[in-house]
Design a protein around this motif. Structure first.
Motif, PDB file in Angstrom:
ATOM      1  N   THR A  21       0.856  -1.276  -0.100  1.00  0.00           N
ATOM      2  CA  THR A  21       0.129  -0.091  -0.140  1.00  0.00           C
ATOM      3  C   THR A  21       0.762   1.324  -0.002  1.00  0.00           C
ATOM      4  O   THR A  21       2.072   1.188   0.222  1.00  0.00           O
ATOM      5  CB  THR A  21      -0.790   0.039   1.366  1.00  0.00           C
ATOM      6  N   PRO A  22       0.301   2.468  -0.433  1.00  0.00           N
ATOM      7  CA  PRO A  22       1.217   3.673  -0.300  1.00  0.00           C
ATOM      8  C   PRO A  22       1.620   3.967   1.193  1.00  0.00           C
ATOM      9  O   PRO A  22       0.867   3.585   2.008  1.00  0.00           O
ATOM     10  CB  PRO A  22       0.249   4.696  -1.086  1.00  0.00           C
ATOM     11  N   ARG A  23       2.672   4.511   1.140  1.00  0.00           N
ATOM     12  CA  ARG A  23       3.242   5.229   2.219  1.00  0.00           C
ATOM     13  C   ARG A  23       2.529   6.263   2.875  1.00  0.00           C
ATOM     14  O   ARG A  23       2.164   7.301   2.379  1.00  0.00           O
ATOM     15  CB  ARG A  23       4.582   5.631   2.276  1.00  0.00           C
ATOM     16  N   PRO A  24       1.694   6.227   4.127  1.00  0.00           N
ATOM     17  CA  PRO A  24       0.829   7.206   4.685  1.00  0.00           C
ATOM     18  C   PRO A  24       1.648   8.514   4.870  1.00  0.00           C
ATOM     19  O   PRO A  24       0.988   9.672   4.750  1.00  0.00           O
ATOM     20  CB  PRO A  24       0.311   6.611   5.886  1.00  0.00           C
ATOM     21  N   ALA A  25       2.717   8.719   5.255  1.00  0.00           N
ATOM     22  CA  ALA A  25       3.480   9.876   5.509  1.00  0.00           C
ATOM     23  C   ALA A  25       4.321  10.326   4.230  1.00  0.00           C
ATOM     24  O   ALA A  25       5.098  11.162   4.363  1.00  0.00           O
ATOM     25  CB  ALA A  25       4.345   9.607   6.622  1.00  0.00           C
ATOM     26  N   CYS A  26       4.092   9.760   3.033  1.00  0.00           N
ATOM     27  CA  CYS A  26       4.721  10.255   1.687  1.00  0.00           C
ATOM     28  C   CYS A  26       4.432  12.015   1.613  1.00  0.00           C
ATOM     29  O   CYS A  26       3.250  11.928   1.481  1.00  0.00           O
ATOM     30  CB  CYS A  26       4.162   9.562   0.670  1.00  0.00           C
ATOM     31  N   PRO A  27       5.471  12.402   1.393  1.00  0.00           N
ATOM     32  CA  PRO A  27       5.385  13.968   1.223  1.00  0.00           C
ATOM     33  C   PRO A  27       4.778  14.509  -0.376  1.00  0.00           C
ATOM     34  O   PRO A  27       4.131  15.331  -0.255  1.00  0.00           O
ATOM     35  CB  PRO A  27       6.594  14.417   1.510  1.00  0.00           C
ATOM     36  N   ASP A  28       4.816  13.549  -1.159  1.00  0.00           N
ATOM     37  CA  ASP A  28       4.539  13.571  -2.703  1.00  0.00           C
ATOM     38  C   ASP A  28       3.217  13.402  -2.743  1.00  0.00           C
ATOM     39  O   ASP A  28       2.440  14.053  -3.527  1.00  0.00           O
ATOM     40  CB  ASP A  28       5.467  12.825  -3.554  1.00  0.00           C
ATOM     41  N   CYS A  29       2.513  12.158  -2.422  1.00  0.00           N
ATOM     42  CA  CYS A  29       1.089  11.598  -2.410  1.00  0.00           C
ATOM     43  C   CYS A  29       0.282  11.761  -1.294  1.00  0.00           C
ATOM     44  O   CYS A  29      -1.051  11.758  -1.301  1.00  0.00           O
ATOM     45  CB  CYS A  29       1.076  10.537  -3.130  1.00  0.00           C
ATOM     46  N   GLY A  48     -10.393  13.344 -20.434  1.00  0.00           N
ATOM     47  CA  GLY A  48     -10.260  12.397 -19.589  1.00  0.00           C
ATOM     48  C   GLY A  48      -9.408  12.630 -18.340  1.00  0.00           C
ATOM     49  O   GLY A  48      -9.111  13.690 -18.118  1.00  0.00           O
ATOM     50  N   ILE A  49      -8.902  11.737 -17.411  1.00  0.00           N
ATOM     51  CA  ILE A  49      -8.241  11.850 -16.348  1.00  0.00           C
ATOM     52  C   ILE A  49      -7.115  11.080 -16.384  1.00  0.00           C
ATOM     53  O   ILE A  49      -6.924   9.797 -16.737  1.00  0.00           O
ATOM     54  CB  ILE A  49      -8.755  11.634 -15.155  1.00  0.00           C
ATOM     55  N   ASP A  50      -5.833  11.586 -16.593  1.00  0.00           N
ATOM     56  CA  ASP A  50      -4.386  10.693 -16.421  1.00  0.00           C
ATOM     57  C   ASP A  50      -4.070  10.533 -15.107  1.00  0.00           C
ATOM     58  O   ASP A  50      -4.330  11.309 -14.421  1.00  0.00           O
ATOM     59  CB  ASP A  50      -3.462  11.472 -17.364  1.00  0.00           C
ATOM     60  N   TYR A  51      -3.549   9.354 -14.583  1.00  0.00           N
ATOM     61  CA  TYR A  51      -3.135   8.927 -13.437  1.00  0.00           C
ATOM     62  C   TYR A  51      -1.680   8.854 -13.398  1.00  0.00           C
ATOM     63  O   TYR A  51      -1.096   7.978 -14.268  1.00  0.00           O
ATOM     64  CB  TYR A  51      -3.769   7.857 -12.990  1.00  0.00           C
ATOM     65  N   GLU A  52      -0.830   9.556 -12.547  1.00  0.00           N
ATOM     66  CA  GLU A  52       0.635   9.280 -12.262  1.00  0.00           C
ATOM     67  C   GLU A  52       0.686   8.861 -11.018  1.00  0.00           C
ATOM     68  O   GLU A  52       0.726   9.207  -9.949  1.00  0.00           O
ATOM     69  CB  GLU A  52       1.313  10.617 -12.422  1.00  0.00           C
ATOM     70  N   GLY A  53       1.235   7.529 -10.901  1.00  0.00           N
ATOM     71  CA  GLY A  53       1.716   6.943  -9.623  1.00  0.00           C
ATOM     72  C   GLY A  53       2.534   7.356  -8.864  1.00  0.00           C
ATOM     73  O   GLY A  53       3.960   8.042  -9.562  1.00  0.00           O
ATOM     74  N   CYS A  54       2.687   7.415  -7.743  1.00  0.00           N
ATOM     75  CA  CYS A  54       3.908   7.756  -6.874  1.00  0.00           C
ATOM     76  C   CYS A  54       5.054   6.810  -6.763  1.00  0.00           C
ATOM     77  O   CYS A  54       4.638   5.531  -6.760  1.00  0.00           O
ATOM     78  CB  CYS A  54       3.252   8.104  -5.462  1.00  0.00           C
ATOM     79  N   HIS A  55       6.029   7.090  -6.295  1.00  0.00           N
ATOM     80  CA  HIS A  55       7.256   6.430  -6.010  1.00  0.00           C
ATOM     81  C   HIS A  55       7.167   5.583  -5.112  1.00  0.00           C
ATOM     82  O   HIS A  55       8.305   4.769  -4.641  1.00  0.00           O
ATOM     83  CB  HIS A  55       8.781   7.274  -6.178  1.00  0.00           C
ATOM     84  N   CYS A  56       6.359   5.779  -4.039  1.00  0.00           N
ATOM     85  CA  CYS A  56       6.251   5.293  -2.462  1.00  0.00           C
ATOM     86  C   CYS A  56       6.032   3.988  -2.915  1.00  0.00           C
ATOM     87  O   CYS A  56       5.849   3.175  -1.582  1.00  0.00           O
ATOM     88  CB  CYS A  56       5.702   6.167  -1.628  1.00  0.00           C
ATOM     89  N   TRP A  57       5.333   3.306  -3.754  1.00  0.00           N
ATOM     90  CA  TRP A  57       4.795   2.059  -3.806  1.00  0.00           C
ATOM     91  C   TRP A  57       4.693   1.538  -5.081  1.00  0.00           C
ATOM     92  O   TRP A  57       4.865   2.351  -6.040  1.00  0.00           O
ATOM     93  CB  TRP A  57       3.264   2.015  -2.917  1.00  0.00           C
ATOM     94  N   ASP A  58       4.452   0.223  -5.374  1.00  0.00           N
ATOM     95  CA  ASP A  58       4.245  -0.461  -6.519  1.00  0.00           C
ATOM     96  C   ASP A  58       3.005  -1.332  -6.629  1.00  0.00           C
ATOM     97  O   ASP A  58       3.086  -2.403  -5.921  1.00  0.00           O
ATOM     98  CB  ASP A  58       5.568  -1.261  -7.046  1.00  0.00           C
ATOM     99  N   PRO A  59       1.992  -1.008  -7.117  1.00  0.00           N
ATOM    100  CA  PRO A  59       0.648  -1.531  -7.042  1.00  0.00           C
ATOM    101  C   PRO A  59       0.934  -2.991  -7.765  1.00  0.00           C
ATOM    102  O   PRO A  59       0.037  -3.824  -7.580  1.00  0.00           O
ATOM    103  CB  PRO A  59      -0.499  -0.673  -8.016  1.00  0.00           C
ATOM    104  N   ALA A  60       1.956  -3.287  -8.459  1.00  0.00           N
ATOM    105  CA  ALA A  60       2.108  -4.704  -9.232  1.00  0.00           C
ATOM    106  C   ALA A  60       2.610  -5.471  -8.227  1.00  0.00           C
ATOM    107  O   ALA A  60       2.587  -6.704  -8.393  1.00  0.00           O
ATOM    108  CB  ALA A  60       2.980  -4.353 -10.171  1.00  0.00           C
TER     109      ALA A  60
END
Length: 84
Positions: A21-29, A48-60
């Motif tokens: 899961t994403p890091r809760p305290a990530c300063p970016d997301c 439409g809406i483009d989504y840019e994932g954060c570096h703090c997690w990998d959903p894969a």
């Protein structure tokens, strides 16, 4: 430190999975896992809406813990497929 969560997956086969899961305290997301951006056409119309994932997690990153039996959509049915 890992932030793991158990979830139910439906594709490609029903299963219980362990996922990051994403890091809760990530300063970016701020724990959202990324940012959505509204895109428009050259004429200013919504495109439409483009989504840019954060570096703090990998959903894969996901690991199957337990495969679940398929459920029939034609009413109640019982399976002898493990787990019973």
């Amino acid at each position: 430190m890992a932030r793991l969560r158990i979830q139910r997956a439906t594709w490609p086969r029903p299963a219980l999975i362990l996922t990051d899961t994403p890091r809760p305290a990530c300063p970016d997301c701020h724990g959202d896992g990324g940012h959505g951006y509204v895109t428009t056409t050259p004429h200013g119309e919504f495109d439409g809406i483009d989504y840019e994932g954060c570096h703090c997690w990998d959903p894969a990153q996901r690991w199957t813990l337990l495969s679940l039996p398929h459920r029939s959509s034609r009413g109640p049915s019982y399976s002898d497929e493990p787990p019973f």
